[in-house]
Scaffold this motif. Structure first.
Motif, short mmCIF file in Angstrom:
data_model
loop_
_atom_site.label_atom_id
_atom_site.label_comp_id
_atom_site.label_asym_id
_atom_site.label_seq_id
_atom_site.Cartn_x
_atom_site.Cartn_y
_atom_site.Cartn_z
N CYS A 10 25.18 17.89 -26.47
CA CYS A 10 24.09 17.10 -25.91
C CYS A 10 23.41 17.85 -24.77
O CYS A 10 24.06 18.33 -23.85
CB CYS A 10 24.65 15.76 -25.40
SG CYS A 10 23.42 14.77 -24.56
N GLN A 11 22.11 17.94 -24.87
CA GLN A 11 21.32 18.62 -23.84
C GLN A 11 20.49 17.61 -23.02
O GLN A 11 19.55 18.00 -22.34
CB GLN A 11 20.37 19.62 -24.50
CG GLN A 11 21.08 20.71 -25.27
CD GLN A 11 21.91 21.61 -24.37
OE1 GLN A 11 21.43 22.05 -23.34
NE2 GLN A 11 23.16 21.86 -24.74
N TYR A 13 18.26 15.46 -23.87
CA TYR A 13 16.84 15.37 -24.19
C TYR A 13 16.35 13.92 -24.15
O TYR A 13 15.18 13.67 -23.93
CB TYR A 13 16.56 15.95 -25.57
CG TYR A 13 16.72 17.44 -25.66
CD1 TYR A 13 15.93 18.28 -24.88
CD2 TYR A 13 17.65 18.01 -26.51
CE1 TYR A 13 16.08 19.65 -24.97
CE2 TYR A 13 17.81 19.37 -26.60
CZ TYR A 13 17.01 20.20 -25.82
OH TYR A 13 17.16 21.55 -25.91
N GLY A 14 17.24 13.01 -24.43
CA GLY A 14 16.89 11.60 -24.31
C GLY A 14 16.22 10.99 -25.53
O GLY A 14 15.78 9.84 -25.48
N PHE A 26 21.16 6.64 -20.05
CA PHE A 26 21.62 7.65 -19.11
C PHE A 26 22.27 6.97 -17.92
O PHE A 26 21.78 5.96 -17.42
CB PHE A 26 20.47 8.53 -18.64
CG PHE A 26 20.05 9.55 -19.65
CD1 PHE A 26 20.94 10.51 -20.09
CD2 PHE A 26 18.76 9.55 -20.17
CE1 PHE A 26 20.57 11.45 -21.03
CE2 PHE A 26 18.38 10.49 -21.11
CZ PHE A 26 19.28 11.44 -21.54
N LEU A 32 25.02 11.00 -20.44
CA LEU A 32 24.72 10.05 -21.50
C LEU A 32 25.88 9.07 -21.67
O LEU A 32 27.04 9.46 -21.73
CB LEU A 32 24.50 10.81 -22.82
CG LEU A 32 24.11 9.93 -24.01
CD1 LEU A 32 22.70 9.39 -23.82
CD2 LEU A 32 24.22 10.70 -25.31
N ALA A 57 23.76 16.07 -32.24
CA ALA A 57 25.00 15.77 -31.54
C ALA A 57 25.57 14.40 -31.91
O ALA A 57 26.71 14.10 -31.56
CB ALA A 57 24.75 15.83 -30.02
S1 SF4 Z 1 19.07 12.96 -28.33
FE1 SF4 Z 1 20.72 12.01 -27.17
S2 SF4 Z 1 22.60 12.97 -27.90
FE2 SF4 Z 1 20.90 14.24 -28.58
S3 SF4 Z 1 20.70 15.79 -26.99
FE3 SF4 Z 1 19.32 14.12 -26.48
S4 SF4 Z 1 20.47 12.79 -25.10
FE4 SF4 Z 1 21.92 14.13 -26.15
#
Ligand code: SF4
Length: 80
Positions: A10-11, A13-14, A26, A32, A57
Protein backbone atom coordinates in the motif's frame (compact mmCIF):
# COMPACT_ATOMS: atom_id res chain seq x y z
CA UNK A 1 -16.56 -11.45 2.33
CA UNK A 2 -13.21 -10.88 3.94
CA UNK A 3 -10.59 -8.32 2.99
CA UNK A 4 -6.84 -8.47 3.34
CA UNK A 5 -4.72 -5.48 2.42
CA UNK A 6 -1.03 -6.04 1.89
CA UNK A 7 0.15 -2.99 3.79
CA UNK A 8 3.71 -3.53 2.60
CA UNK A 9 2.43 -2.76 -0.90
CA UNK A 10 0.00 0.00 0.00
CA UNK A 11 1.30 3.38 -1.05
CA UNK A 12 -1.58 5.33 0.55
CA UNK A 13 -2.95 6.49 -2.77
CA UNK A 14 -6.41 6.49 -1.25
CA UNK A 15 -8.29 5.10 -4.23
CA UNK A 16 -9.92 2.51 -1.99
CA UNK A 17 -11.05 5.24 0.42
CA UNK A 18 -12.79 7.07 -2.42
CA UNK A 19 -14.35 3.88 -3.77
CA UNK A 20 -15.56 2.46 -0.45
CA UNK A 21 -15.43 5.10 2.29
CA UNK A 22 -17.53 3.00 4.64
CA UNK A 23 -14.90 0.26 4.59
CA UNK A 24 -11.55 1.97 4.07
CA UNK A 25 -10.30 5.08 5.84
CA UNK A 26 -7.06 6.76 6.78
CA UNK A 27 -6.02 6.96 10.40
CA UNK A 28 -3.69 9.91 10.69
CA UNK A 29 -1.66 10.96 7.68
CA UNK A 30 -1.10 7.72 5.82
CA UNK A 31 -2.09 4.72 7.95
CA UNK A 32 -4.83 2.79 6.20
CA UNK A 33 -7.55 1.24 8.33
CA UNK A 34 -10.24 -1.04 7.00
CA UNK A 35 -13.07 -3.30 7.99
CA UNK A 36 -11.83 -6.90 7.58
CA UNK A 37 -15.32 -8.31 7.22
CA UNK A 38 -17.51 -5.61 5.67
CA UNK A 39 -21.26 -5.91 5.46
CA UNK A 40 -22.46 -7.52 2.26
CA UNK A 41 -24.14 -4.28 1.17
CA UNK A 42 -20.65 -2.85 0.58
CA UNK A 43 -19.63 -5.73 -1.61
CA UNK A 44 -19.79 -3.81 -4.87
CA UNK A 45 -17.91 -0.86 -3.40
CA UNK A 46 -15.21 -3.19 -2.14
CA UNK A 47 -14.84 -4.72 -5.59
CA UNK A 48 -14.45 -1.26 -7.04
CA UNK A 49 -11.87 -0.45 -4.38
CA UNK A 50 -9.84 -3.56 -5.14
CA UNK A 51 -9.98 -2.84 -8.86
CA UNK A 52 -8.96 0.78 -8.30
CA UNK A 53 -5.90 0.06 -6.17
CA UNK A 54 -2.89 0.95 -8.35
CA UNK A 55 -0.60 -1.54 -6.58
CA UNK A 56 -3.15 -4.39 -6.30
CA UNK A 57 -2.78 -4.49 -2.53
CA UNK A 58 -6.39 -5.44 -1.80
CA UNK A 59 -7.28 -9.13 -1.81
CA UNK A 60 -10.84 -10.37 -1.46
CA UNK A 61 -11.91 -13.69 -0.04
CA UNK A 62 -15.39 -15.03 -0.71
CA UNK A 63 -14.88 -18.44 0.93
CA UNK A 64 -17.33 -17.74 3.73
CA UNK A 65 -20.18 -17.12 1.29
CA UNK A 66 -22.64 -19.76 0.22
CA UNK A 67 -23.73 -20.04 -3.41
CA UNK A 68 -27.29 -18.85 -3.93
CA UNK A 69 -28.30 -22.16 -5.53
CA UNK A 70 -26.79 -25.12 -7.31
CA UNK A 71 -28.09 -23.84 -10.62
CA UNK A 72 -26.41 -20.45 -10.25
CA UNK A 73 -23.64 -20.04 -12.81
CA UNK A 74 -21.62 -17.10 -13.95
CA UNK A 75 -22.16 -16.49 -17.63
CA UNK A 76 -18.88 -16.49 -19.43
CA UNK A 77 -18.87 -16.05 -23.16
CA UNK A 78 -21.57 -17.29 -25.47
CA UNK A 79 -23.54 -20.50 -25.56
CA UNK A 80 -22.05 -23.59 -27.13
S1 SF4 B 1 -5.88 2.10 -3.05
FE1 SF4 B 1 -5.93 1.73 -0.85
S2 SF4 B 1 -4.80 -0.16 -0.53
FE2 SF4 B 1 -4.31 0.56 -2.58
S3 SF4 B 1 -2.44 1.75 -2.31
FE3 SF4 B 1 -4.16 3.15 -2.16
S4 SF4 B 1 -4.62 3.31 0.01
FE4 SF4 B 1 -3.35 1.49 -0.30
Amino acid sequence: MRIVVDLTRCQSYGQCVFAAPSVFRFHGEEALEYDYTPDDRFREQVRWAAAACPVHAIMLDYLDEQPESDSHQESVGGKA
